[in-house]
Design a protein around this motif. Sequence first.
Motif, mmCIF file in Angstrom:
data_model
loop_
_atom_site.group_PDB
_atom_site.id
_atom_site.type_symbol
_atom_site.label_atom_id
_atom_site.label_comp_id
_atom_site.label_asym_id
_atom_site.label_seq_id
_atom_site.Cartn_x
_atom_site.Cartn_y
_atom_site.Cartn_z
ATOM 1 N N GLU A 1 0.823 -1.206 0.000
ATOM 2 C CA GLU A 1 0.000 0.000 0.000
ATOM 3 C C GLU A 1 0.859 1.259 0.000
ATOM 4 O O GLU A 1 0.590 2.202 -0.749
ATOM 5 C CB GLU A 1 -0.966 -0.011 1.185
ATOM 6 N N ASP A 2 1.896 1.269 0.829
ATOM 7 C CA ASP A 2 2.806 2.429 0.844
ATOM 8 C C ASP A 2 3.426 2.617 -0.526
ATOM 9 O O ASP A 2 3.565 3.737 -1.028
ATOM 10 C CB ASP A 2 3.937 2.211 1.867
ATOM 11 N N ILE B 1 2.244 1.734 -3.394
ATOM 12 C CA ILE B 1 1.264 2.258 -4.361
ATOM 13 C C ILE B 1 1.165 3.780 -4.239
ATOM 14 O O ILE B 1 1.176 4.499 -5.229
ATOM 15 C CB ILE B 1 -0.126 1.614 -4.158
ATOM 16 N N TRP B 2 1.130 4.290 -2.972
ATOM 17 C CA TRP B 2 1.081 5.744 -2.795
ATOM 18 C C TRP B 2 2.289 6.406 -3.424
ATOM 19 O O TRP B 2 2.179 7.418 -4.107
ATOM 20 C CB TRP B 2 1.031 6.109 -1.311
ATOM 21 N N ALA C 1 -6.348 -1.235 -7.812
ATOM 22 C CA ALA C 1 -6.147 -0.458 -6.599
ATOM 23 C C ALA C 1 -7.076 0.745 -6.654
ATOM 24 O O ALA C 1 -7.182 1.413 -7.666
ATOM 25 C CB ALA C 1 -4.700 0.005 -6.487
ATOM 26 N N LEU D 1 -7.814 4.266 -4.940
ATOM 27 C CA LEU D 1 -7.262 5.289 -4.058
ATOM 28 C C LEU D 1 -8.360 6.275 -3.667
ATOM 29 O O LEU D 1 -9.117 6.717 -4.519
ATOM 30 C CB LEU D 1 -6.114 6.038 -4.745
ATOM 31 N N THR E 1 -6.959 6.595 1.854
ATOM 32 C CA THR E 1 -6.892 5.142 2.019
ATOM 33 C C THR E 1 -6.706 4.504 0.651
ATOM 34 O O THR E 1 -7.006 5.110 -0.380
ATOM 35 C CB THR E 1 -8.186 4.579 2.634
ATOM 36 N N VAL E 2 -6.192 3.301 0.650
ATOM 37 C CA VAL E 2 -6.085 2.575 -0.610
ATOM 38 C C VAL E 2 -6.615 1.163 -0.382
ATOM 39 O O VAL E 2 -6.334 0.535 0.636
ATOM 40 C CB VAL E 2 -4.631 2.561 -1.140
ATOM 41 N N GLY E 3 -7.441 0.705 -1.325
ATOM 42 C CA GLY E 3 -7.937 -0.665 -1.254
ATOM 43 C C GLY E 3 -7.419 -1.432 -2.452
ATOM 44 O O GLY E 3 -7.503 -0.924 -3.566
ATOM 45 N N VAL E 4 -6.834 -2.598 -2.231
ATOM 46 C CA VAL E 4 -6.376 -3.386 -3.380
ATOM 47 C C VAL E 4 -7.203 -4.664 -3.480
ATOM 48 O O VAL E 4 -7.640 -5.216 -2.476
ATOM 49 C CB VAL E 4 -4.875 -3.761 -3.288
#
Length: 604
Positions: free
Chosen positions: A40-41, A43-44, A129, A131, A139-142
């Motif tokens: 997740e980090d 992806i940001w 993903a 965002l 938040t991010v959901g994968v």
Amino acid sequence: MTETERMEIGRMKRREAEVRRVQHVRDILATFPKEPNNLEDWIWKQTGQQDFAFYDKEKERWSCTCCGKTYRKLMVPAGKNQIGHNDMITCKCGRRIQAKKRTDKIQRFERIYVIAPAEGFGAVRYYDAELHWKGAERTVGVREKVRMALWQQDRKPPVGARPINKGRISIFWRYWNWFTDESSFDNRSNPHQIRICPGYLYDAGIEEALNGTGYEAAARVLPFMAKMGARADYNAVLIGSVNQYTVNLFEYLLKGRFYRLLKETLEEHWWADDGGYRGSILNPYGQTIEEVFNIPDRQAINRIRDMDGGEDTVEWIRMVTEAGLKLPQETLLWLNREKISVDDAEAVMEEANLSPTQLMNYLLRQKKESYQKKKISQILEQYKDYLHMCETLKKDLDDELTAKPRELKRRHDEAAAEIQKRRAIIEAQRNKERAKQQAAEMRRKFPDCEKVLKEMRPKLEYKGEVYRIIVPKSMMEIAMEGAALHHCAGASDRYYDRIQRHESYICFLRANDNPNAPFYTIEVLPGGTIQQHRGMYDEEPEIEKIKPFLREWQQEIRKRMKKEDREREKESLRLREENIRDLKARNNTRVLEGLKQDFMAAVV
Ligand SMILES: [Zn+2]
């Protein structure tokens, strides 16, 4: 054994086989490595680490999605008196963020690929993903959508693998099992029609994962692409890596330090299932650097590398090298900045006989003088439009004053007006021709009609003090009068038929001070009985003044009529009576009503 028993055994066997198959698939899926815990980090980081400040109107506070705090005031951008929607501002936490006043949340979708080593295969996982930025949070959901196993070539894939692409790969699609109400992966089909799209590649473990698989060649480029943050259809890159030429091309661009070109090549183009490469402006089968670029000048190619040019740059350099034109660096950078490709500009340069630099200077001057608010690309469109119109108007583009007008905007608008005018003329001519054809057609159908009109003219035409009665010369005139007054005379053929049978005639009533303007259409019987008079839309303007005139006219023409005419009128009326009786007998009320109305209008 009975038939039913045999069928039951067959069913059981199939069910058992399916249970075994599902178990095999589950066993393979269980050997996939876990997803990276910092995904997740990452992806940001990968997607640009964007943050926003949302404004809460009720609380009158800004919230920052980076530091998670809210503020009553944030710094207003220089030269403004307040923060506007979409302004870039700096939060008190020091981060550059985008201000959002008209929305309280932002949502974005990305795609992620992770390639990691596993026992006996390379594991590829493909995620959607989502965002989310809202209030002071992000938040991010994968969600994993597809799994692929790239099998090592010296081993036999496990039972239930169903490998494709010459045994190199198994693809497992996510699906929803409605019976167990759980989601899983299966390699038998893709029931939800998942499509694999361009995304980012997680930058660890790739080489190790590809080692020994049927896609080993991709290891020469994928780790680097992941590091440079290229957004690509990595599935297609893997499939394409089976073709040595495409891998050679990527590697060549990579080692030659054509980074932007590599990124664009990966992002914009694709591989067919046969491993063939499609859509690139480069030639993957080239044997030399010159052949790959299709530019016979090594120095020109080096220039592309030195400025880290993309495909547009390659095409510009290719074009000027071929044409022997000069392309100063300033011009090339400007073309890139304004996103003007060879495709956009080539025809214009040729028509107006301009070099790239002359084109640049010309467009810049037009922008300054008359198109301040337009983008250069839009001005170029106007220019193209203008040149195109010049061609239509057969203007001489060899004349520099025409090809490069000082005031493009004015000349563009003039040319547009000129074309409009010509179009109107052509349209009018076309209508004339159509009218001619129509007239010929009517004459063929009613060959005696116009003869009858001519014969009756001396008996029917009359000029009063305010109005006059004229007899049309042709059937077209009747049709046009009907169209002008929007009534039915002329719209149906029965009037022409009546005229040529001497059952009734059509006359025009016109005002003396405007004798060409359609006003009233009169149907009159051979003895002088006025059958109907119709004005605009079957209405009766000035009818109180018209009626006395019609009486006056009727008295006059009755004097002119001979015995023959009166007999024709009798016959006409008899025919109508007969017609009505006939229609009544056949119960044809629709036509009957029409005829009755004709009679009711026979006043005066
Ligand atoms: Zn902040």
